[in-house]
Each structure stands twice: as C-alpha cells, then as structure tokens.
Design a protein around this motif. Sequence first.
Motif, mmCIF file in Angstrom:
data_model
loop_
_atom_site.group_PDB
_atom_site.id
_atom_site.type_symbol
_atom_site.label_atom_id
_atom_site.label_comp_id
_atom_site.label_asym_id
_atom_site.label_seq_id
_atom_site.Cartn_x
_atom_site.Cartn_y
_atom_site.Cartn_z
ATOM 1 N N LYS A 71 20.977 90.424 13.378
ATOM 2 C CA LYS A 71 21.127 91.152 14.641
ATOM 3 C C LYS A 71 19.807 91.200 15.401
ATOM 4 C CE LYS A 71 24.959 94.256 13.415
ATOM 5 N NZ LYS A 71 25.337 95.676 13.215
ATOM 6 N N ALA A 72 18.727 91.405 14.672
ATOM 7 C CA ALA A 72 17.406 91.458 15.319
ATOM 8 C C ALA A 72 17.066 90.108 15.948
ATOM 9 C CB ALA A 72 16.348 91.856 14.300
ATOM 10 N N GLN A 73 17.409 89.015 15.249
ATOM 11 C CA GLN A 73 17.160 87.673 15.794
ATOM 12 C C GLN A 73 17.981 87.444 17.064
ATOM 13 O OE1 GLN A 73 17.842 84.683 12.803
ATOM 14 N NE2 GLN A 73 16.277 85.483 11.410
ATOM 15 N N ILE A 74 19.242 87.889 17.016
ATOM 16 C CA ILE A 74 20.113 87.725 18.183
ATOM 17 C C ILE A 74 19.567 88.526 19.361
ATOM 18 C CG2 ILE A 74 22.388 88.280 19.125
ATOM 19 C CD1 ILE A 74 23.538 87.667 16.346
ATOM 20 N N ARG A 75 19.098 89.753 19.088
ATOM 21 C CA ARG A 75 18.561 90.598 20.146
ATOM 22 C C ARG A 75 17.332 89.944 20.798
ATOM 23 N NH1 ARG A 75 18.763 94.672 17.517
ATOM 24 N NH2 ARG A 75 20.582 95.710 18.411
ATOM 25 N N GLU A 76 16.469 89.358 19.971
ATOM 26 C CA GLU A 76 15.275 88.701 20.502
ATOM 27 C C GLU A 76 15.651 87.449 21.295
ATOM 28 O OE1 GLU A 76 12.067 89.633 20.632
ATOM 29 O OE2 GLU A 76 12.958 91.508 19.917
ATOM 30 N N ARG A 77 16.661 86.725 20.815
ATOM 31 C CA ARG A 77 17.092 85.527 21.549
ATOM 32 C C ARG A 77 17.671 85.914 22.904
ATOM 33 N NH1 ARG A 77 21.903 83.416 22.149
ATOM 34 N NH2 ARG A 77 22.832 84.575 20.419
ATOM 35 N N LEU A 78 18.496 86.961 22.930
ATOM 36 C CA LEU A 78 19.056 87.424 24.200
ATOM 37 C C LEU A 78 17.956 87.899 25.141
ATOM 38 C CD1 LEU A 78 22.195 89.415 22.966
ATOM 39 C CD2 LEU A 78 22.173 87.213 24.148
ATOM 40 N N ARG A 79 16.988 88.634 24.574
ATOM 41 C CA ARG A 79 15.887 89.134 25.406
ATOM 42 C C ARG A 79 15.109 87.965 26.018
ATOM 43 N NH1 ARG A 79 13.808 92.399 21.943
ATOM 44 N NH2 ARG A 79 14.773 94.296 22.738
ATOM 45 N N ALA A 80 14.882 86.904 25.206
ATOM 46 C CA ALA A 80 14.164 85.728 25.708
ATOM 47 C C ALA A 80 14.967 85.035 26.810
ATOM 48 C CB ALA A 80 13.877 84.762 24.570
ATOM 49 N N GLU A 81 16.306 84.969 26.644
ATOM 50 C CA GLU A 81 17.149 84.355 27.668
ATOM 51 C C GLU A 81 17.084 85.155 28.973
ATOM 52 O OE1 GLU A 81 21.082 84.024 26.152
ATOM 53 O OE2 GLU A 81 20.570 82.525 24.626
ATOM 54 N N TYR A 82 17.142 86.480 28.856
ATOM 55 C CA TYR A 82 17.095 87.314 30.048
ATOM 56 C C TYR A 82 15.735 87.215 30.732
ATOM 57 C CZ TYR A 82 21.318 89.420 28.027
ATOM 58 O OH TYR A 82 22.572 89.616 27.493
ATOM 59 N N GLU A 83 14.669 87.161 29.933
ATOM 60 C CA GLU A 83 13.327 87.036 30.506
ATOM 61 C C GLU A 83 13.173 85.708 31.233
ATOM 62 O OE1 GLU A 83 10.672 87.599 27.261
ATOM 63 O OE2 GLU A 83 10.824 89.797 27.286
ATOM 64 N N GLY A 84 13.755 84.645 30.655
ATOM 65 C CA GLY A 84 13.693 83.340 31.320
ATOM 66 C C GLY A 84 14.423 83.354 32.655
ATOM 67 N N ALA A 85 15.613 83.990 32.668
ATOM 68 C CA ALA A 85 16.375 84.076 33.914
ATOM 69 C C ALA A 85 15.642 84.948 34.932
ATOM 70 C CB ALA A 85 17.764 84.642 33.638
ATOM 71 N N SER A 86 15.066 86.059 34.449
ATOM 72 C CA SER A 86 14.317 86.945 35.334
ATOM 73 C C SER A 86 13.112 86.231 35.946
ATOM 74 C CB SER A 86 13.851 88.175 34.550
ATOM 75 O OG SER A 86 13.037 89.010 35.350
ATOM 76 N N ARG A 87 12.491 85.370 35.155
ATOM 77 C CA ARG A 87 11.332 84.636 35.660
ATOM 78 C C ARG A 87 11.739 83.692 36.796
ATOM 79 N NH1 ARG A 87 8.019 80.444 35.680
ATOM 80 N NH2 ARG A 87 5.784 80.798 35.324
#
Length: 444
Positions: A270-286
């Motif tokens: 779950k922690a890995q999934i959360r970090e992957r989602l966070r990275a995806e959102y940060e990429g889109a936000s960028r």
Amino acid sequence: MQVKETQNEGLKRSYQFTLPAADLAAQVETKLKEAQPEIEMKGFRKGKVPMAMLKKQFGPRVMGDAMQEAIDSALRDHMEKSGDRPALQPKVEMVGGESWKEGDDLVVDVTYEALPAIPEPDLSGVELERLVVEPSEEQVTEALENLAKNAQSFEDRKKGTKSKDGDQLVIDFKGSVDGELFEGGSAEDYPLVLGSNSFIPGFEAQLVGAKAGDEVKIEVKFPEDYGHPGLAGKDAVFETTVKAVKAPKPAELDDELAKKFGADSLDALKAQIRERLRAEYEGASRQVLKRALLDKLDDLVKFELPESLVEAEADQIAHQLYHEEHPDDHGHNHGEIEPTDEHKKLAERRVRLGLLLAEIGQKAEITVSDQEMTQAVLRQARQYPGQERAFFEFIQQNPQAQQQLRAPIFEDKVVDHIVEGAKVSDKTVSKEDLEKAIEALDNV
C-alpha cells in the motif's frame, strides 16, 4: 579575404566574401610543400617530386580543400567580429559556379538570419500556483484491487455452465483458409480469456455461451491490415473444442498478494502504491505548472524572430498534426503540407520560448550532464526491445538525435531554475480537478 555587406535588414544578413586568386594559389603552394616530403611518384625518390608535377597531379584536389578551408575560416572570423549567431547554417553560394577557373578570385555570397538580441526578463514578479493532490485511501484501495485482478486465478465452473465474458476457456483449435490448415493457426490446451481481445475480431464473441465439451465452428475474417500478408483479408474457419470453462477468482488482498509484487507485506505494498500515485500526481501537476510558466514568459518578453526558424517549426507542426489525423499514413508520399495561420502562431510561440529559455539557461550556466544523457538514452532504448544496441550506436553516430534527447532535459532544468526563484503557492485539489487541468492543456 575581403568582406562586403550586401544586406542588413532586421535579422537578415548577406555578405560577399572575396579571396584574391594570388592568396588562394599561395595556400595551395603551402599545402603542397607541406605534403611534398612524403609523396612518392614513379621515377622520383620520396620527397623529390617536382612542384610542377605535384600541382598537375594533386592541384585540383588541394585547390578544392583550400577553397573550403578559406570559406570556413572567413565565416568563423566574420562571426567572431560581428558577434552574430546564425539561426540556421549559413547559405554559401560560389559566384560563377562551374565557370570558375584557376586564376580567378574566389567570390562567395553568404546569407543567413542572425539570432536576435534577447532582452533579459524580470522574473522576480513571476507568481505560480502548484496543484497538490494527496492520494486518498479509496484511490490506494482501487489500485490495489486492480493489482489483485491482474493476479487473479481461474477455477472450473460447475459442469454444464455456459461461459461469459471474463471467463477463461481452455480450448483446442485448428484454423483453415480455403480448406487448408495454415501455419500458426492450431493449438491445444490454449487458455483464452473471453473479452481479452487477444484473438482476431469476432473469434471470442462466438465462444460466449459455450460449455465444456462443446465443439464450435468459428467463422471469422482476418483484418485487411493483418501482419501476415497471406492471411490479410481472408475468410477463415476455426474448428474449436471447449475443454474447460473457468471462472475468474481475484487474488486475496493479503501479504501473499504483496509478495507477488515484490513487497514484504500488504501495508508495504500500500505504501508503494501511495508513493507511485503521489509521483504520478506530481508529474501531472508539473505539466500544469510548466504550461502556466511558459504562458507568463510568452507574455513577458517579445522580440523579433528569425523567419527561417518559424517556417521550419510551422512545417514540422503541420506534418506532425497531419500524421496524428491520418494514423494509417506512415509514409511521406502525401505531398507538401501547407501550414495554417494557427500552425504559424504556435510555431512563433515555440521559437520565442525556445530562444528565451536557451538564453536564460546559458546565463545561469545550466548544462546537461553525461549521466543525464545516458539515462535519457536508456529510457528511449526501452522502446526498442531487442534492438537496444543498434539504438545506442545510432545515437552515438547521430548528433541531431543526441540534440533531440538533450533539448527537453535542458528545457526542464531551465524551467526548474525559474520556478525555484518564482513565488509558488501550493493549492490542494482533488484528483478530478487535476485531471480537468491536464485536459485543458490538450485543448489549448
């Protein structure tokens, strides 16, 4: 070399370079004298070949080299003295062309567009908003359930149960065209998931409702663009035996599932999934942040643009959009594609921002390291499985391809540099709001 200016309008420059015949002859003489000690010819000892014979034997070739070197040297000197930076490779035309003969002065016309002087923008007042999305428990659970679905197993359905989409059938089949079996068209104990679209169109649909033990005659037509030219567009018959019908069983959300995906426990997964989602959102936000910055820079600074760069960019945009609108046209026999006013407007923006970012990056001494280039090459090479070595060699031997990889890395580093000095405020939004912001980028 004598230099005479023939045009200086806006960014357009034209010059006429003249190298006197005597200077050119002296260069040829010097080159032949330098080579003379190493030259051997029949009837003469090494280094003793008369200059007259050297000129007759090697003069034309040495003359060509001397002319090219003279032009290159004159161009370098001119650029250093004028401070001009050509937008594209200068166009060099020899006056007289084929009518030139030894003893004539060398006269060439040189034309180019100079890069403009780019005003330094005041970036201190740039204000930006960064969208922040924190992965929710529901999003983590949804991603976890998708993983479980991918790791699903199948169990035999009750005897006599009809199959439905999502079921796995174990089948034997023999495919024929015009009554003849064709290579690769037969298999035994093949596991086929209905609805996976892994077979040609129409095949799986005719197995929906089949039971274990059924024999089904499947009639389909191979697509016109099928990869095997001998089968493309042909009608085919598959004699199929259904040996088993199995229902999907999603994997349990437990530590065993986590271990299948390389995690020690379900919480770790779950922690890995959360970090992957966070990275995806940060990429889109960028992406959203970068577009906002570029919009501000485009409004902040205006300067004259080289027409040649704008025209080249507009042509590229028009060509790219044509192939996006005609995905089946993979060749380049579509004739000339005339850029529209919209293409030219977009080209002007891209050229202006490209020159501005290059100027900012140069002044900030931003560079792309060898390590960053290596990582970019590795990422790109993954798109060519089995051909990685050939791709590496292509990149090594192609400066233009290297520049195509280096340019976006440099641009992103310049953008990060500007953002670091800007006033950036974070705004927490939902995943849906971020997705709308991304969609809005595509509609601009």
